[in-house]
Design a protein around this motif. Structure first.
Motif, PDB file in Angstrom:
ATOM      1  N   MET A 171      -2.958  11.731 -10.828  1.00 37.48           N
ATOM      2  CA  MET A 171      -2.830  10.471 -10.725  1.00 37.48           C
ATOM      3  C   MET A 171      -2.875   9.932  -9.345  1.00 37.48           C
ATOM      4  O   MET A 171      -2.600  10.753  -8.268  1.00 37.48           O
ATOM      5  CB  MET A 171      -1.297  10.021 -11.147  1.00 37.48           C
ATOM      6  N   SER A 172      -2.831   8.632  -9.040  1.00 37.67           N
ATOM      7  CA  SER A 172      -2.976   8.231  -7.715  1.00 37.67           C
ATOM      8  C   SER A 172      -2.194   6.969  -7.505  1.00 37.67           C
ATOM      9  O   SER A 172      -2.109   6.316  -8.477  1.00 37.67           O
ATOM     10  CB  SER A 172      -4.246   8.037  -6.953  1.00 37.67           C
ATOM     11  N   ALA A 173      -1.676   6.686  -6.236  1.00 37.59           N
ATOM     12  CA  ALA A 173      -0.814   5.612  -6.013  1.00 37.59           C
ATOM     13  C   ALA A 173      -2.164   4.554  -5.589  1.00 37.59           C
ATOM     14  O   ALA A 173      -2.795   4.977  -4.706  1.00 37.59           O
ATOM     15  CB  ALA A 173       0.128   5.582  -4.819  1.00 37.59           C
ATOM     16  N   PRO A 174      -2.061   3.304  -6.151  1.00 38.12           N
ATOM     17  CA  PRO A 174      -3.002   2.350  -5.717  1.00 38.12           C
ATOM     18  C   PRO A 174      -2.918   1.771  -4.221  1.00 38.12           C
ATOM     19  O   PRO A 174      -1.880   1.680  -3.963  1.00 38.12           O
ATOM     20  CB  PRO A 174      -2.974   1.267  -6.812  1.00 38.12           C
ATOM     21  N   ALA A 175      -4.078   1.753  -3.644  1.00 41.32           N
ATOM     22  CA  ALA A 175      -4.048   1.037  -2.407  1.00 41.32           C
ATOM     23  C   ALA A 175      -5.045  -0.244  -2.263  1.00 41.32           C
ATOM     24  O   ALA A 175      -5.721  -0.261  -2.863  1.00 41.32           O
ATOM     25  CB  ALA A 175      -4.426   2.260  -1.319  1.00 41.32           C
ATOM     26  N   PRO A 176      -4.167  -1.255  -1.565  1.00 41.53           N
ATOM     27  CA  PRO A 176      -5.096  -2.473  -1.523  1.00 41.53           C
ATOM     28  C   PRO A 176      -6.322  -2.114  -0.724  1.00 41.53           C
ATOM     29  O   PRO A 176      -6.532  -1.000  -0.056  1.00 41.53           O
ATOM     30  CB  PRO A 176      -4.291  -3.471  -0.614  1.00 41.53           C
ATOM     31  N   ASP A 177      -7.205  -3.075  -0.674  1.00 39.90           N
ATOM     32  CA  ASP A 177      -8.526  -2.606   0.259  1.00 39.90           C
ATOM     33  C   ASP A 177      -8.308  -2.429   1.616  1.00 39.90           C
ATOM     34  O   ASP A 177      -7.496  -2.845   2.363  1.00 39.90           O
ATOM     35  CB  ASP A 177      -9.501  -3.931   0.057  1.00 39.90           C
ATOM     36  N   GLY A 178      -8.911  -1.309   1.741  1.00 43.92           N
ATOM     37  CA  GLY A 178      -8.757  -0.741   3.313  1.00 43.92           C
ATOM     38  C   GLY A 178      -7.621   0.119   3.611  1.00 43.92           C
ATOM     39  O   GLY A 178      -7.583   0.670   4.693  1.00 43.92           O
ATOM     40  N   ALA A 179      -6.596   0.156   2.906  1.00 40.43           N
ATOM     41  CA  ALA A 179      -5.530   0.811   2.929  1.00 40.43           C
ATOM     42  C   ALA A 179      -5.640   2.275   2.683  1.00 40.43           C
ATOM     43  O   ALA A 179      -6.363   2.544   1.731  1.00 40.43           O
ATOM     44  CB  ALA A 179      -4.134   0.116   2.509  1.00 40.43           C
ATOM     45  N   PRO A 180      -5.295   3.291   3.582  1.00 41.32           N
ATOM     46  CA  PRO A 180      -5.288   4.786   2.913  1.00 41.32           C
ATOM     47  C   PRO A 180      -4.901   4.725   1.358  1.00 41.32           C
ATOM     48  O   PRO A 180      -3.745   4.333   0.891  1.00 41.32           O
ATOM     49  CB  PRO A 180      -4.436   5.532   3.861  1.00 41.32           C
ATOM     50  N   ARG A 181      -5.553   5.573   0.602  1.00 43.52           N
ATOM     51  CA  ARG A 181      -5.205   6.193  -0.702  1.00 43.52           C
ATOM     52  C   ARG A 181      -4.258   7.256  -0.546  1.00 43.52           C
ATOM     53  O   ARG A 181      -4.158   8.062   0.377  1.00 43.52           O
ATOM     54  CB  ARG A 181      -6.260   6.761  -1.597  1.00 43.52           C
ATOM     55  N   LEU A 182      -3.493   7.445  -1.749  1.00 42.11           N
ATOM     56  CA  LEU A 182      -2.488   8.518  -1.798  1.00 42.11           C
ATOM     57  C   LEU A 182      -2.823   9.278  -3.157  1.00 42.11           C
ATOM     58  O   LEU A 182      -2.531   8.629  -4.109  1.00 42.11           O
ATOM     59  CB  LEU A 182      -1.034   8.223  -1.655  1.00 42.11           C
ATOM     60  N   LEU A 183      -3.222  10.546  -3.167  1.00 39.78           N
ATOM     61  CA  LEU A 183      -3.487  11.287  -4.423  1.00 39.78           C
ATOM     62  C   LEU A 183      -2.342  12.088  -4.515  1.00 39.78           C
ATOM     63  O   LEU A 183      -1.776  12.710  -3.726  1.00 39.78           O
ATOM     64  CB  LEU A 183      -4.967  11.919  -4.450  1.00 39.78           C
ATOM     65  N   LEU A 184      -2.065  12.436  -5.847  1.00 44.90           N
ATOM     66  CA  LEU A 184      -0.831  12.985  -6.224  1.00 44.90           C
ATOM     67  C   LEU A 184      -0.892  14.102  -7.386  1.00 44.90           C
ATOM     68  O   LEU A 184      -0.799  14.097  -8.315  1.00 44.90           O
ATOM     69  CB  LEU A 184       0.306  11.948  -6.892  1.00 44.90           C
ATOM     70  N   PRO A 185      -1.938  15.223  -6.729  1.00 50.98           N
ATOM     71  CA  PRO A 185      -1.911  16.126  -7.892  1.00 50.98           C
ATOM     72  C   PRO A 185      -0.598  17.084  -8.262  1.00 50.98           C
ATOM     73  O   PRO A 185       0.372  17.018  -7.281  1.00 50.98           O
ATOM     74  CB  PRO A 185      -2.825  17.241  -6.936  1.00 50.98           C
ATOM     75  N   ALA A 203       0.749  -1.109   0.113  1.00 47.94           N
ATOM     76  CA  ALA A 203       0.071  -0.078   0.079  1.00 47.94           C
ATOM     77  C   ALA A 203       0.976   1.295   0.028  1.00 47.94           C
ATOM     78  O   ALA A 203       2.084   1.097   0.481  1.00 47.94           O
ATOM     79  CB  ALA A 203      -0.844   0.043   1.188  1.00 47.94           C
ATOM     80  N   PRO A 204       0.377   2.388  -0.470  1.00 49.63           N
ATOM     81  CA  PRO A 204       1.277   3.752  -0.760  1.00 49.63           C
ATOM     82  C   PRO A 204       1.833   4.218   0.522  1.00 49.63           C
ATOM     83  O   PRO A 204       2.815   4.862   0.470  1.00 49.63           O
ATOM     84  CB  PRO A 204       0.314   4.511  -1.452  1.00 49.63           C
ATOM     85  N   LEU A 205       0.975   3.879   1.589  1.00 51.39           N
ATOM     86  CA  LEU A 205       1.446   4.590   2.981  1.00 51.39           C
ATOM     87  C   LEU A 205       2.489   3.605   3.635  1.00 51.39           C
ATOM     88  O   LEU A 205       3.128   3.900   4.698  1.00 51.39           O
ATOM     89  CB  LEU A 205       0.225   4.760   3.992  1.00 51.39           C
TER      90      LEU A 205
END
Lengths: 162, 288
Positions: free
Chosen positions: B1-15, A17-19
């Motif tokens: 764009m965004s970095a993908p996150a597995p289910d439940g993990a926080p997402r990261l968006l990259l403007p 995951a990204p974090l």
């Protein structure tokens, strides 16, 4: 789309995951266990790697932020059996003890010398302020760093790292 | 764009632009901004949980600039501590702010941690830049869904925790002038500790060497940094005398109620203030 990072000159796809801390990805996904996770707070420096050539504490870098960037770990310093000048100097001065802090120290100094090849002792000590060693008292480490100071030696250390 | 996150993990968006970041934050109520991440990555250690989404600001080139004009310095919120220290190095009146940026934490953290992240972290009492910017009478340019606005740094510190997550710090504006400044901090070890107390001093002197204007800000002692107005008033009209200033600080130290922490009890933080004032005044005197 997948997350890609260039690790030790090789493009890798990250599944975590990204974090996830970069240090965890390096160790658990890529088995690059030279990078140590110790304090997890950016205080001890044991997880220091180079990101686009600059030292960073990889425990505080979410892997999602290094998308497309270059990461170098301690495993990149030696080329085959040939140690970098800095690594060789550490052995020469008998600076290495338990090895927990050492990968971080090597990466901090490798990044530092690429920027400040002629640094004096005070600057070297200041550069090491974020790398905590509980074994050596630093004297042999600083002695090793001083012994490779200067453009030629530093260039070869950087060359070995790149 | 965004970095993908597995289910439940926080997402990261990259403007890649400020308007895009503001829009993403406005349309994603649970999202929070992320800069260098050195504070946010330790949220779990503080018992805090990550939000579902972070909007990372590191790819916004517009936030990275530092412009040094004749009247003011405009610091992009995305500039790192290392970049700020390097940019301010040639400016004699900015020694305090340059030291705050160049001596905080450690080299690896300074290369990543940003100006905006440092001053936005309301829970971070020991931030080095906060008292330095308070003493410098900095102003903050905010950018939100309703456009841009500029507020004073004290107002920003009061309001910051209540600002909408879609309100971003775009720039910090620092006025220039013929004064001197110093940043005195006390970490318990040299190696990257948080300072237990910080004193920033900015002062101008008249032709006779007497202080004509003084700004003193105290960080890390209380939960939020603030100006030491009674000491400022006492210093005006006096020479740059470190020992005398320490006595004035001792007399006025009751103005502060120190916060207890794992690193130091509150009374210790207050007790060291006169020594830090002494060091700051001595540093200013040495700059003449």
């Amino acid at each position: 789309m997948s997350l890609r990072v260039v690790v030790n000159h090789e493009e890798r796809t990250v599944a975590s995951a990204p974090l996830t801390p970069l240090s965890t990805v390096l160790r658990e996904e890529f088995a690059l266990t030279g990078t140590k996770e110790v304090c997890g707070e950016g205080f001890c420096g044991a997880c220091t790697v180079l990101v686009d050539g600059a030292p960073a504490v990889s425990c505080l870098v979410p892997v999602g932020l290094v998308e497309g960037r270059r990461v170098e770990t301690v495993e990149s310093l030696a080329v085959g059996e040939d140690l970098s000048a800095l690594q060789a100097a550490m052995i020469e001065t008998d600076a290495v003890q338990c090895g927990m802090c050492f990968p971080g120290i090597l990466m901090t100094l490798t990044g530092f010398f690429s920027e400040r090849p002629d640094a004096d002792e005070e600057e070297i000590r200041s550069a090491l302020a974020g790398n905590i060693c509980r074994c050596t008292g630093y004297e042999a480490i600083v002695e090793a760093a001083l012994s490779i100071r200067g453009a030629g030696a530093a260039a070869s250390a950087v060359e070995a790292a790149s | 764009m965004s970095a993908p996150a597995p289910d439940g993990a926080p997402r990261l968006l990259l403007p890649t632009s400020l308007p895009e970041a503001v829009a993403l934050l406005a349309e994603t109520p649970e999202a929070r901004p992320m800069a260098g991440a050195t504070w946010l990555m330790r949220a779990p250690l503080r018992g805090e949980t990550h939000p579902r989404t972070y909007v990372a600001l590191g790819r916004i080139a517009d936030l990275k600039t530092i412009e040094i004009g004749d009247a003011e310095i405009r610091i992009g919120a995305g500039a790192t501590h290392a970049e700020l220290a390097a940019a301010l190095a040639p400016l004699p009146e900015c020694r305090g702010l340059a030291d705050a940026a160049g001596r905080s934490a450690n080299r690896a953290v300074r290369a990543v941690a940003t100006v905006g992240g440092n001053i936005a972290s309301a829970g971070f009492a020991a931030a080095d830049l906060v008292p330095a910017l308070l003493a410098a009478d900095a102003e903050i340019e905010l950018e939100g869904p309703d456009g841009a606005r500029r507020i004073g740094f004290e107002a920003f510190l009061t309001d910051r925790a209540a600002l909408a997550p879609s309100t971003l710090i775009a720039r910090v504006v620092v006025p220039r002038g013929t004064w001197r400044s110093a940043h005195a901090r006390l970490p318990l070890r040299v190696a990257g500790d948080y300072p237990v107390a910080i004193v920033d001093l900015l002062a101008a002197t008249d032709a006779g060497g007497l202080i004509s204007r003084a700004a003193v800000a105290v960080g890390s002692v209380e939960p939020v940094a603030r100006r030491w107005t009674s000491l400022e008033a006492a210093l005006v009209g006096t020479p740059l005398d470190a020992d005398a200033a320490a006595e004035m600080a001792k007399a006025a130290a009751g103005d502060f109620e120190g916060r207890d922490g794992a690193d130091a009890p509150g009374r210790y933080r207050v007790q060291v203030l006169p020594a830090l004032v002494q060091r700051a005044v001595a540093a200013l005197a040495a700059q003449s």
